[in-house]
Design a protein around this motif. Structure first.
Motif, mmCIF file in Angstrom:
data_model
loop_
_atom_site.group_PDB
_atom_site.id
_atom_site.type_symbol
_atom_site.label_atom_id
_atom_site.label_comp_id
_atom_site.label_asym_id
_atom_site.label_seq_id
_atom_site.Cartn_x
_atom_site.Cartn_y
_atom_site.Cartn_z
ATOM 1 N N LYS A 160 0.743 3.953 -2.981
ATOM 2 C CA LYS A 160 0.241 5.282 -2.625
ATOM 3 C C LYS A 160 1.325 6.348 -2.799
ATOM 4 O O LYS A 160 1.039 7.462 -3.262
ATOM 5 N N TRP A 218 -6.669 -0.681 -2.848
ATOM 6 C CA TRP A 218 -7.198 0.422 -2.020
ATOM 7 C C TRP A 218 -6.409 1.711 -2.260
ATOM 8 O O TRP A 218 -6.968 2.803 -2.240
ATOM 9 N N GLU A 274 -7.471 9.773 0.222
ATOM 10 C CA GLU A 274 -6.919 9.015 1.349
ATOM 11 C C GLU A 274 -5.828 9.784 2.064
ATOM 12 O O GLU A 274 -5.718 9.720 3.288
ATOM 13 N N SER A 299 -5.359 5.698 6.867
ATOM 14 C CA SER A 299 -5.298 4.978 5.593
ATOM 15 C C SER A 299 -4.533 3.666 5.734
ATOM 16 O O SER A 299 -4.885 2.664 5.098
ATOM 17 N N SER A 302 -10.504 8.001 4.741
ATOM 18 C CA SER A 302 -9.618 6.947 5.251
ATOM 19 C C SER A 302 -10.063 6.486 6.627
ATOM 20 O O SER A 302 -10.064 5.284 6.932
ATOM 21 N N TYR A 346 0.835 -1.209 0.000
ATOM 22 C CA TYR A 346 0.000 0.000 0.000
ATOM 23 C C TYR A 346 0.866 1.254 0.000
ATOM 24 O O TYR A 346 0.599 2.203 -0.759
ATOM 25 N N LEU A 400 -15.474 4.525 -3.069
ATOM 26 C CA LEU A 400 -14.219 4.129 -2.419
ATOM 27 C C LEU A 400 -14.453 3.337 -1.131
ATOM 28 O O LEU A 400 -13.718 2.384 -0.862
ATOM 29 N N SER A 437 -9.150 7.443 -4.720
ATOM 30 C CA SER A 437 -8.203 7.236 -3.629
ATOM 31 C C SER A 437 -7.355 8.459 -3.325
ATOM 32 O O SER A 437 -6.617 8.463 -2.334
#
Length: 391
Positions: A19, A149, A158, A122, A165, A15, A345, A155
């Motif tokens: 991200k 995610w 987030e 998040s 989140s 993640y 989301l 997203s």
């Protein structure tokens, strides 16, 4: 800690990588375009690129953290889509409460505290999504679901001064507690989520219905499922009731949502009209934003397939109810059409079906499949949402 790192490390690492890549592209696009410098502060603009992340809803959350609520229904004349002045009472209190607490504990301003809460939440959400997905499809599916995610359309909120989140973290872990039959914790998390967003109604209904089924079947006794049912709704009902009491009308919250923000349940009429207008190239309706609108259409095209993939995993009842009601809430309400990506989301179980379908591939193949979407998410889930639309 070593045990937690061993269990969640891969998912949180995936993640973080996804991200971070998208976030870097988002900031690079902001610097390249430099459009934010010509926009009003709080409306996609600011003195620095990262100020964009505290705009739109973020402005309201920071104001609440600083000065609290002042619920009022003040008539407004001369506007087609508004009959009341905008008021902060439509924003639920959990996130600004946490911002205020972090400000007091760290000395950060409201922007920094809001970002810290959102980023930490998040990762908690990513861990919860991994935990749920791993139970349905195995560890590899859990890791992929956590990565999805981070790059799903919408997203971009987030890592911004937004409550999304935090809500998904509470929703994912509440669903996980239902699946693992920890009813009291599930009820408390649903109660807390009800203080965070009105869409917590979908989570509360999912937890309550599943608890009632367990109660009827006597699979977990009577006290714990019944307690979850009794606890879950009061965060949501309590805040809506408080707003109604402050403005002097029991339905005051809903009057404010409709009159000031043009948000109300319309059985999908607004979504259908916006979809048809965009498909035939009409860009003159209320709040039309061509690029994010097209992204929303692409997501709607993919949505049935994501639902089919989820149902193939034979998900537990709590995930079916939560996902279904979240989709209904997103599509059957009058809203800004390009926000569909953000409103879907929280439907994190949709990631699980796709992740389970992808688990057969090697880690190297999965990294190759996710790299370009991760980079592109900085545009379609970040820049398009904040700068080309209204999140």
């Amino acid at each position: 800690m070593r045990r937690l790192a061993g269990r969640y490390g891969a998912a949180l690492g995936a993640y973080a990588a996804v991200k971070s890549a998208g976030f870097a592209v988002f900031l690079a696009l902001l610097v390249h375009a430099d459009d934010y410098s010509g926009k009003a502060t709080g409306r996609g603009g600011g003195a620095r690129p990262w100020d964009v992340l505290g705009s739109w809803d973020g402005v309201w959350y920071q104001r609440i953290a600083l000065s609290g609520y002042h619920p009022q229904l003040i008539p407004l004349q001369g506007y087609q889509h508004a009959t009341l002045y905008e008021n902060s009472a439509v924003f639920f209190p959990l996130y600004p409460w946490l911002i205020r607490i972090v400000c007091a504990c760290t000395g950060l301003g409201t922007y920094g505290a809001g970002m810290l809460v959102a980023v930490v939440a998040s990762f908690v959400a990513a861990a919860g999504i991994f935990a749920v997905a791993a139970r349905l499809g195995g560890v590899r599916a859990g890791v992929v679901a956590a990565a999805i995610w981070g790059l799903f359309p919408g997203s971009g909120v987030e890592w911004a001064v937004y409550s999304d989140s935090l809500f998904v973290a509470l929703a994912a872990w509440s669903c996980h507690c239902v699946i693992t039959r920890r009813w009291l914790t599930a009820g408390l998390l649903a109660f807390t989520a009800g203080l965070g967003r009105p869409t917590a109604a979908a989570l509360i209904a999912a937890v309550s219905l599943t608890a009632l089924v367990a109660l009827v079947r006597r699979t977990d006794g009577i006290v714990r499922p019944l307690t979850a049912v009794l606890i879950a709704p009061w965060g949501l009902l309590g805040y809506i009731g408080w707003v109604g009491w402050k403005v002097g009308e029991p339905a005051g919250y809903f009057h404010l949502q409709r009159g000031a923000w043009n948000r109300y349940f319309d059985f999908g009429s607004a979504t259908a009209h916006s979809l048809l207008d965009v498909l035939v190239g009409r860009w003159h309706a209320w709040q039309v934003n061509p690029v994010p609108d097209l992204i929303a259409i692409a997501l709607l095209i993919a949505l049935p397939g994501l639902v089919v993939l989820l149902m193939r995993t034979r998900p537990p009842l709590v995930l079916v109810v939560y996902t279904g009601l979240t989709i209904v809430a997103a599509l059957a309400s009058n809203q800004i059409f390009d926000n569909i990506s953000r409103y879907l989301l929280p439907a994190f179980p949709l990631f699980i079906g796709l992740a389970t379908a992808l688990r057969r591939y090697s880690w190297a193949t999965l990294a190759g499949l996710l790299t370009l979407p991760a980079l592109a998410s900085g545009w379609y889930a970040g820049y398009a949402l904040f700068e080309l639309g209204v999140p």
